[in-house]
Design a protein around this motif. Structure first.
Motif, PDB file in Angstrom:
ATOM      1  N   MET A 124       0.860  -1.188   0.000  1.00  0.00           N
ATOM      2  CA  MET A 124       0.000   0.000   0.000  1.00  0.00           C
ATOM      3  C   MET A 124       0.898   1.239   0.000  1.00  0.00           C
ATOM      4  O   MET A 124       1.920   1.277   0.681  1.00  0.00           O
ATOM      5  CB  MET A 124      -0.902  -0.014   1.233  1.00  0.00           C
ATOM      6  N   PRO A 125       0.503   2.281  -0.759  1.00  0.00           N
ATOM      7  CA  PRO A 125       1.292   3.516  -0.773  1.00  0.00           C
ATOM      8  C   PRO A 125       1.320   4.177   0.596  1.00  0.00           C
ATOM      9  O   PRO A 125       0.551   3.830   1.487  1.00  0.00           O
ATOM     10  CB  PRO A 125       0.558   4.403  -1.777  1.00  0.00           C
ATOM     11  N   GLU A 126       2.223   5.132   0.737  1.00  0.00           N
ATOM     12  CA  GLU A 126       2.334   5.868   1.986  1.00  0.00           C
ATOM     13  C   GLU A 126       0.987   6.521   2.316  1.00  0.00           C
ATOM     14  O   GLU A 126       0.304   7.018   1.442  1.00  0.00           O
ATOM     15  CB  GLU A 126       3.407   6.950   1.847  1.00  0.00           C
ATOM     16  N   THR A 127       0.640   6.491   3.592  1.00  0.00           N
ATOM     17  CA  THR A 127      -0.673   7.009   4.004  1.00  0.00           C
ATOM     18  C   THR A 127      -0.530   8.103   5.050  1.00  0.00           C
ATOM     19  O   THR A 127       0.524   8.279   5.647  1.00  0.00           O
ATOM     20  CB  THR A 127      -1.547   5.880   4.576  1.00  0.00           C
ATOM     21  N   MET A 128      -1.636   8.808   5.239  1.00  0.00           N
ATOM     22  CA  MET A 128      -1.700   9.837   6.279  1.00  0.00           C
ATOM     23  C   MET A 128      -3.047   9.704   6.976  1.00  0.00           C
ATOM     24  O   MET A 128      -4.014   9.225   6.386  1.00  0.00           O
ATOM     25  CB  MET A 128      -1.520  11.227   5.670  1.00  0.00           C
ATOM     26  N   HIS A 129      -3.075  10.132   8.221  1.00  0.00           N
ATOM     27  CA  HIS A 129      -4.327  10.142   8.976  1.00  0.00           C
ATOM     28  C   HIS A 129      -5.143  11.373   8.600  1.00  0.00           C
ATOM     29  O   HIS A 129      -4.638  12.308   7.971  1.00  0.00           O
ATOM     30  CB  HIS A 129      -4.046  10.119  10.485  1.00  0.00           C
ATOM     31  N   ILE A 130      -6.374  11.384   9.015  1.00  0.00           N
ATOM     32  CA  ILE A 130      -7.303  12.451   8.671  1.00  0.00           C
ATOM     33  C   ILE A 130      -6.800  13.824   9.132  1.00  0.00           C
ATOM     34  O   ILE A 130      -6.993  14.822   8.436  1.00  0.00           O
ATOM     35  CB  ILE A 130      -8.719  12.139   9.219  1.00  0.00           C
ATOM     36  N   GLU A 139     -18.803   9.989   4.810  1.00  0.00           N
ATOM     37  CA  GLU A 139     -20.151   9.467   5.066  1.00  0.00           C
ATOM     38  C   GLU A 139     -21.020   9.472   3.810  1.00  0.00           C
ATOM     39  O   GLU A 139     -21.824   8.563   3.607  1.00  0.00           O
ATOM     40  CB  GLU A 139     -20.834  10.291   6.157  1.00  0.00           C
ATOM     41  N   ILE A 140     -20.875  10.495   2.964  1.00  0.00           N
ATOM     42  CA  ILE A 140     -21.716  10.591   1.764  1.00  0.00           C
ATOM     43  C   ILE A 140     -21.060   9.954   0.541  1.00  0.00           C
ATOM     44  O   ILE A 140     -21.632   9.947  -0.541  1.00  0.00           O
ATOM     45  CB  ILE A 140     -22.120  12.046   1.458  1.00  0.00           C
ATOM     46  N   GLY A 141     -19.841   9.411   0.727  1.00  0.00           N
ATOM     47  CA  GLY A 141     -19.173   8.716  -0.368  1.00  0.00           C
ATOM     48  C   GLY A 141     -18.439   9.619  -1.339  1.00  0.00           C
ATOM     49  O   GLY A 141     -18.032   9.165  -2.410  1.00  0.00           O
ATOM     50  N   LEU A 142     -18.260  10.877  -0.996  1.00  0.00           N
ATOM     51  CA  LEU A 142     -17.567  11.797  -1.900  1.00  0.00           C
ATOM     52  C   LEU A 142     -16.060  11.556  -1.867  1.00  0.00           C
ATOM     53  O   LEU A 142     -15.397  11.594  -2.900  1.00  0.00           O
ATOM     54  CB  LEU A 142     -17.884  13.251  -1.515  1.00  0.00           C
ATOM     55  N   LEU A 143     -15.520  11.310  -0.692  1.00  0.00           N
ATOM     56  CA  LEU A 143     -14.086  11.039  -0.550  1.00  0.00           C
ATOM     57  C   LEU A 143     -13.920   9.912   0.459  1.00  0.00           C
ATOM     58  O   LEU A 143     -13.942  10.133   1.668  1.00  0.00           O
ATOM     59  CB  LEU A 143     -13.321  12.279  -0.075  1.00  0.00           C
ATOM     60  N   THR A 144     -13.768   8.723  -0.043  1.00  0.00           N
ATOM     61  CA  THR A 144     -13.617   7.554   0.808  1.00  0.00           C
ATOM     62  C   THR A 144     -12.135   7.313   1.056  1.00  0.00           C
ATOM     63  O   THR A 144     -11.345   7.336   0.114  1.00  0.00           O
ATOM     64  CB  THR A 144     -14.230   6.319   0.115  1.00  0.00           C
ATOM     65  N   PRO A 145     -11.741   7.106   2.303  1.00  0.00           N
ATOM     66  CA  PRO A 145     -10.329   6.825   2.573  1.00  0.00           C
ATOM     67  C   PRO A 145      -9.885   5.557   1.853  1.00  0.00           C
ATOM     68  O   PRO A 145     -10.674   4.642   1.639  1.00  0.00           O
ATOM     69  CB  PRO A 145     -10.262   6.640   4.080  1.00  0.00           C
ATOM     70  N   SER A 146      -8.611   5.527   1.506  1.00  0.00           N
ATOM     71  CA  SER A 146      -8.075   4.345   0.816  1.00  0.00           C
ATOM     72  C   SER A 146      -7.938   3.144   1.733  1.00  0.00           C
ATOM     73  O   SER A 146      -7.806   2.026   1.267  1.00  0.00           O
ATOM     74  CB  SER A 146      -6.713   4.673   0.204  1.00  0.00           C
ATOM     75  N   GLY A 147      -7.965   3.382   3.033  1.00  0.00           N
ATOM     76  CA  GLY A 147      -7.832   2.270   3.956  1.00  0.00           C
ATOM     77  C   GLY A 147      -8.154   2.680   5.379  1.00  0.00           C
ATOM     78  O   GLY A 147      -8.564   3.815   5.640  1.00  0.00           O
ATOM     79  N   ARG A 148      -7.973   1.730   6.259  1.00  0.00           N
ATOM     80  CA  ARG A 148      -8.184   1.941   7.696  1.00  0.00           C
ATOM     81  C   ARG A 148      -6.999   1.318   8.437  1.00  0.00           C
ATOM     82  O   ARG A 148      -6.480   0.290   8.028  1.00  0.00           O
ATOM     83  CB  ARG A 148      -9.475   1.282   8.184  1.00  0.00           C
ATOM     84  N   SER A 149      -6.635   1.970   9.531  1.00  0.00           N
ATOM     85  CA  SER A 149      -5.570   1.407  10.367  1.00  0.00           C
ATOM     86  C   SER A 149      -6.145   0.231  11.154  1.00  0.00           C
ATOM     87  O   SER A 149      -7.363   0.001  11.152  1.00  0.00           O
ATOM     88  CB  SER A 149      -5.043   2.473  11.317  1.00  0.00           C
ATOM     89  N   GLU A 150      -5.283  -0.475  11.848  1.00  0.00           N
ATOM     90  CA  GLU A 150      -5.745  -1.594  12.683  1.00  0.00           C
ATOM     91  C   GLU A 150      -6.724  -1.098  13.740  1.00  0.00           C
ATOM     92  O   GLU A 150      -7.630  -1.815  14.140  1.00  0.00           O
ATOM     93  CB  GLU A 150      -4.564  -2.296  13.337  1.00  0.00           C
TER      94      GLU A 150
END
Length: 120
Positions: free
Chosen positions: A1-7, A26-37
């Motif tokens: 996975m590419p380098e990530t950043m938190h919100i 929430e509305i699906g306009l910008l969905t994060p690429s992933g979630r941390s553990e």
């Protein structure tokens, strides 16, 4: 996975609020690429670029729906579906130019008003 950043980092880099970013998720306009553990949103540079498109559309008065429409067209263009996407992008560009011209006109009027006030 590419380098990530938190919100929080994404918010800092774009000047947007955490609340806005969560709403976009929430509305699906910008969905994060992933979630941390721990379940925290993780964003990539691609997500940052998408958010910057959204941020640049806001001052032109585009609705969230229109922003989503443009993002879908950009995704289609990235996927190689260029013929239809190019036409839609040209339409968006023409509309954005008209909106920018209206804003420039409003700015001119505001400058004239300020000059008038300075003469009083």
């Amino acid at each position: 996975m590419p380098e990530t950043m938190h919100i929080g980092e994404l918010a800092d880099r774009t000047g947007m609020s955490l609340r806005t970013l969560r709403h976009y998720d929430e509305i699906g306009l910008l969905t994060p690429s992933g979630r941390s553990e721990g379940g925290f949103r993780l964003y990539t540079d691609d997500d940052l670029r998408r958010l910057l498109v959204i941020r640049r559309m806001k001052p032109l008065g585009y609705s969230l729906e229109q922003m989503g429409d443009l993002l879908r067209v950009l995704d289609a263009a990235d996927a190689g579906e260029t013929t239809e996407a190019r036409t839609v992008l040209q339409d968006f560009r023409a509309d954005a130019a008209e909106r920018r011209d209206r804003l420039a006109s409003q700015l001119e009027m505001a400058d004239e008003f300020l000059e008038q006030l300075d003469r009083i």
